[in-house]
Design an enzyme around this catalytic site. Sequence first.
Site, PDB file in Angstrom:
ATOM      1  N   ASN A   9     202.702  48.512  34.035  1.00  0.00           N
ATOM      2  CA  ASN A   9     203.962  47.799  34.209  1.00  0.00           C
ATOM      3  C   ASN A   9     204.166  46.626  33.266  1.00  0.00           C
ATOM      4  O   ASN A   9     205.282  46.373  32.834  1.00  0.00           O
ATOM      5  CB  ASN A   9     204.091  47.290  35.642  1.00  0.00           C
ATOM      6  CG  ASN A   9     205.415  46.586  35.876  1.00  0.00           C
ATOM      7  OD1 ASN A   9     206.469  47.199  35.761  1.00  0.00           O
ATOM      8  ND2 ASN A   9     205.364  45.286  36.129  1.00  0.00           N
ATOM      9  N   ASP A  36     211.909  52.744  28.319  1.00  0.00           N
ATOM     10  CA  ASP A  36     212.859  53.620  27.623  1.00  0.00           C
ATOM     11  C   ASP A  36     212.592  53.633  26.119  1.00  0.00           C
ATOM     12  O   ASP A  36     213.177  54.433  25.394  1.00  0.00           O
ATOM     13  CB  ASP A  36     214.305  53.137  27.867  1.00  0.00           C
ATOM     14  CG  ASP A  36     214.696  53.287  29.323  1.00  0.00           C
ATOM     15  OD1 ASP A  36     214.313  54.312  29.938  1.00  0.00           O
ATOM     16  OD2 ASP A  36     215.360  52.382  29.863  1.00  0.00           O
ATOM     17  N   ASP A  81     198.752  51.279  39.375  1.00  0.00           N
ATOM     18  CA  ASP A  81     199.205  50.026  39.955  1.00  0.00           C
ATOM     19  C   ASP A  81     200.726  49.897  39.906  1.00  0.00           C
ATOM     20  O   ASP A  81     201.362  50.323  38.944  1.00  0.00           O
ATOM     21  CB  ASP A  81     198.574  48.875  39.154  1.00  0.00           C
ATOM     22  CG  ASP A  81     198.913  47.514  39.719  1.00  0.00           C
ATOM     23  OD1 ASP A  81     198.561  47.261  40.875  1.00  0.00           O
ATOM     24  OD2 ASP A  81     199.535  46.694  39.001  1.00  0.00           O
ATOM     25  N   HIS A 125     207.612  49.395  40.408  1.00  0.00           N
ATOM     26  CA  HIS A 125     208.230  48.555  39.380  1.00  0.00           C
ATOM     27  C   HIS A 125     208.382  49.287  38.047  1.00  0.00           C
ATOM     28  O   HIS A 125     208.754  48.686  37.046  1.00  0.00           O
ATOM     29  CB  HIS A 125     207.393  47.298  39.156  1.00  0.00           C
ATOM     30  CG  HIS A 125     207.133  46.528  40.412  1.00  0.00           C
ATOM     31  ND1 HIS A 125     208.105  45.786  41.043  1.00  0.00           N
ATOM     32  CD2 HIS A 125     206.016  46.409  41.184  1.00  0.00           C
ATOM     33  CE1 HIS A 125     207.587  45.222  42.130  1.00  0.00           C
ATOM     34  NE2 HIS A 125     206.331  45.597  42.255  1.00  0.00           N
ATOM     35  N   GLU A 155     200.096  53.059  43.819  1.00  0.00           N
ATOM     36  CA  GLU A 155     200.371  51.959  44.741  1.00  0.00           C
ATOM     37  C   GLU A 155     201.868  51.691  44.742  1.00  0.00           C
ATOM     38  O   GLU A 155     202.404  51.088  43.812  1.00  0.00           O
ATOM     39  CB  GLU A 155     199.626  50.691  44.312  1.00  0.00           C
ATOM     40  CG  GLU A 155     199.915  49.514  45.231  1.00  0.00           C
ATOM     41  CD  GLU A 155     200.140  48.193  44.508  1.00  0.00           C
ATOM     42  OE1 GLU A 155     200.102  47.158  45.172  1.00  0.00           O
ATOM     43  OE2 GLU A 155     200.369  48.180  43.281  1.00  0.00           O
TER      44      GLU A 155
HETATM   45 CA    CA Z   1     208.729  47.184  35.209  1.00  0.00          CA
END
Ligand code: CA
Length: 488
Positions: free
Chosen positions: A104, A204, A231, A235, A260
């Site tokens: 993330n 993207d 993880d 998000h 998760e």
């Molecule tokens: Ca993100």
Amino acid sequence: MTNKTMMQFFEWYLPNNQLHWKRAEAQAAELKRIGVNMVWLPPAYKGAAGPASVGYDVYDMYDLGEFDQKGAISTKYGTRADYLTAVSALQQAGIKVLCDIVLNHRMGADATEQVMVIDGLEHNRGQDISSQHPITAWTKFDFPGRAGAHSGFHWNASHFSGTDWDEGTKRKGIYRFHGKPWNRETDSEKGNYDYLMGADLDTDNQEVIQETKNWGRWYQDTVHMDGFRMDAVKHISFAFCRDWISAMRAHKNDLYIVGEYWSHDTGKLTHYLNATDRSLSLFDIPLHFHFLEAATSNGNYDMARLFSGTLTEADQAHSVTFVDNHDTQPGQALCSFIPAWFKPIAYALILLRDVGTPCVFYGDYYGIPHDGVAPVPQLARLIKIRECYAYGPEHLFFDDPSLTGFTREGDAEHPDSGVAVLLTDSTGGSKRMYVGERLAGRRMVDALGRAPETVEIGADGWGTFSVSGGSVSVWVTEPAREYLYLNF
Ligand code: CA
């Protein structure tokens, strides 16, 4: 076939002594002996906090404790050589290894850049609260300590979609980079929960898509792990994760993957499973919160509904059940630690029922010295009962608000198998339960040693089992208890 049992092999407050990979190596044989056949290891690459990093503040995913970056060569857990040795020791012991992957965000950049941003509202990220303006953002990652080894890829602002710190004004905010919308295929909490922390990956961006796959293949070829724990998937663009997993399976096809997705809402979890073609499992967060509620309701929780509305009920094949983890332990962000008295009940449920894949928390098995938390008593014995005796058809007796139970009939493949579990959040009592005619005439005893009597199973396959207040009894055949008493 042997039941799968995972252990999360770390807790948040392990000492920063670089010895954890050596500990994993040293524990491999013992873990296998008690019946653990899969471990989830913490993030192994260099974090922004260097040797003090638990691993979620990702700095350099190619530095597994090999380069002098962020204050040390080693990570909190040891060197790259220690890590590779631990993974192979676990695998040689017959334990599959899952590696923790954070896709993330990145933290601890080497340099700043001027970036045009639009400020968003903290609690409604979709809402802009400024016009575009420049900030000084920590977005340049050149990894000078690694000097191009393993990969020449450098990160810059074009690879991220936002951050939360302006070095120029020293102000915190939700800074979305101009021209880059938050990814809409993420969790809807806070309006849009694409942004979590650090420099948020722009999933993207074609270079980001390519680089995360290149890294994943390099990581597989370097470590030869058996799967991943991913993880913060709520998000990250759902489609991005699905495609990344598909690329990883194209490289090595038998990966076990658990994500998760931190949500109490089973609807969101099943939506995510649908959006990712069920290419991974998810932790059953709702079940964790049922355990917490049951443990903190003074005996007034409706125990018959413990599994109602959980991911395990909705899709047990893609559910990883757990009692606590490194985020729910005392002192952590999502602290919701299950009280000690309820832990054996919760573990008997996740380990001995015929649903989900259970994950035992390191802090429950070994204790958490940092907070004076003692190990959960008899956990090794419960894990062993799962490995040896919790087989065959399951019968549920979730028919009372306080006194509930379930049985497993056992099967021919596992000698002396068959289990009866009775539990209560309130006063003790007894209950007739069906364990199957296979066990007719057999004598069963409480493997945890709390209930003193012996139960003889009738010709009809029924027996009457007891449990004392606020606890659990786990009934096994006499030879099974003999074996457990001598060895665990
Ligand atoms: Ca993100």
